[in-house]
Motif scaffolding. Structure first.
Motif, PDB file in Angstrom:
ATOM      1  N   MET A   1       0.894  -1.270  -0.111  1.00 54.71           N
ATOM      2  CA  MET A   1       0.065   0.134  -0.273  1.00 54.71           C
ATOM      3  C   MET A   1       0.875   1.405   0.177  1.00 54.71           C
ATOM      4  SD  MET A   1      -2.726   1.263   2.727  1.00 54.71           S
ATOM      5  CE  MET A   1      -4.232   0.939   2.430  1.00 54.71           C
ATOM      6  N   LYS A   2       0.700   2.191  -1.033  1.00 56.87           N
ATOM      7  CA  LYS A   2       1.435   3.420  -1.077  1.00 56.87           C
ATOM      8  C   LYS A   2       0.904   4.315   0.030  1.00 56.87           C
ATOM      9  CE  LYS A   2       2.795   3.160  -5.649  1.00 56.87           C
ATOM     10  NZ  LYS A   2       2.923   3.979  -6.903  1.00 56.87           N
ATOM     11  N   SER A   3       1.735   5.478   0.343  1.00 60.06           N
ATOM     12  CA  SER A   3       1.276   6.539   1.353  1.00 60.06           C
ATOM     13  C   SER A   3       0.946   7.616   0.202  1.00 60.06           C
ATOM     14  CB  SER A   3       2.523   6.736   2.067  1.00 60.06           C
ATOM     15  OG  SER A   3       3.364   7.374   1.260  1.00 60.06           O
ATOM     16  N   LYS A   4       0.183   8.433   1.040  1.00 59.92           N
ATOM     17  CA  LYS A   4      -0.273   9.897   0.254  1.00 59.92           C
ATOM     18  C   LYS A   4       1.007  10.579  -0.391  1.00 59.92           C
ATOM     19  CE  LYS A   4      -2.447  14.069   0.900  1.00 59.92           C
ATOM     20  NZ  LYS A   4      -2.942  15.279   2.098  1.00 59.92           N
ATOM     21  N   LYS A  30      -8.785   0.421 -10.043  1.00 58.86           N
ATOM     22  CA  LYS A  30      -7.768  -0.784  -9.889  1.00 58.86           C
ATOM     23  C   LYS A  30      -7.329  -1.045  -8.399  1.00 58.86           C
ATOM     24  CE  LYS A  30      -5.615  -0.614 -14.369  1.00 58.86           C
ATOM     25  NZ  LYS A  30      -4.416  -0.622 -15.005  1.00 58.86           N
ATOM     26  N   LEU A  31      -7.961  -0.011  -7.561  1.00 56.94           N
ATOM     27  CA  LEU A  31      -7.276  -0.071  -5.933  1.00 56.94           C
ATOM     28  C   LEU A  31      -8.361  -0.339  -5.143  1.00 56.94           C
ATOM     29  CD1 LEU A  31      -5.355   3.564  -6.116  1.00 56.94           C
ATOM     30  CD2 LEU A  31      -4.289   1.090  -6.210  1.00 56.94           C
ATOM     31  N   SER A  32      -7.939  -0.765  -4.136  1.00 60.78           N
ATOM     32  CA  SER A  32      -8.975  -1.096  -2.703  1.00 60.78           C
ATOM     33  C   SER A  32      -9.562   0.397  -2.682  1.00 60.78           C
ATOM     34  CB  SER A  32      -8.458  -1.793  -1.671  1.00 60.78           C
ATOM     35  OG  SER A  32      -7.280  -0.926  -1.184  1.00 60.78           O
ATOM     36  N   ALA A  33     -10.619   0.173  -1.514  1.00 62.59           N
ATOM     37  CA  ALA A  33     -11.197   1.222  -1.291  1.00 62.59           C
ATOM     38  C   ALA A  33     -10.350   2.343  -0.382  1.00 62.59           C
ATOM     39  CB  ALA A  33     -12.435   0.958  -0.399  1.00 62.59           C
ATOM     40  N   ASP A  34      -9.451   1.730   0.475  1.00 63.70           N
ATOM     41  CA  ASP A  34      -8.483   2.378   1.342  1.00 63.70           C
ATOM     42  C   ASP A  34      -7.462   3.359   0.401  1.00 63.70           C
ATOM     43  OD1 ASP A  34     -10.124   2.026   3.798  1.00 63.70           O
ATOM     44  OD2 ASP A  34      -8.512   0.200   4.123  1.00 63.70           O
ATOM     45  N   GLU A  35      -6.968   2.621  -0.516  1.00 66.72           N
ATOM     46  CA  GLU A  35      -6.059   3.087  -1.478  1.00 66.72           C
ATOM     47  C   GLU A  35      -6.611   4.156  -2.366  1.00 66.72           C
ATOM     48  OE1 GLU A  35      -4.123  -0.566  -3.017  1.00 66.72           O
ATOM     49  OE2 GLU A  35      -2.396   0.139  -2.201  1.00 66.72           O
ATOM     50  N   GLY A  36      -7.814   3.919  -2.431  1.00 73.77           N
ATOM     51  CA  GLY A  36      -8.681   4.744  -3.491  1.00 73.77           C
ATOM     52  C   GLY A  36      -8.739   6.162  -2.615  1.00 73.77           C
ATOM     53  N   LEU A  37      -8.990   6.037  -1.520  1.00 79.65           N
ATOM     54  CA  LEU A  37      -9.284   7.488  -0.866  1.00 79.65           C
ATOM     55  C   LEU A  37      -7.839   8.097  -0.548  1.00 79.65           C
ATOM     56  CD1 LEU A  37     -11.542   5.942   2.035  1.00 79.65           C
ATOM     57  CD2 LEU A  37     -12.312   7.926   0.462  1.00 79.65           C
TER      58      LEU A  37
END
Length: 56
Positions: A1-4, A30-37
């Motif tokens: 998971m990448k950071s902001k 292509k991202l999960s909900a958390d990564e999308g946010l």
């Protein structure tokens, strides 16, 4: 998971708001909900940088 910050650095390559939206829409699907946010937060930050014409 990448950071902001990592997404922000990646999005700084884009200098046009249209391209930014296209990339965010493409990546967001292509991202999960958390990564999308996190991506959306980084994109908002990049949009602000574009408007202000400075990095912060």
């Amino acid at each position: 998971m990448k950071s902001k910050m990592e997404y922000g650095r990646q999005l700084r390559r884009l200098n046009d708001a249209t391209h930014l939206e296209r990339v965010v829409d493409h990546m967001g699907g292509k991202l999960s909900a958390d990564e999308g946010l996190i991506l959306q937060a980084a994109a908002d930050h990049r949009r602000t940088e574009m408007v202000m014409k400075q990095f912060f």
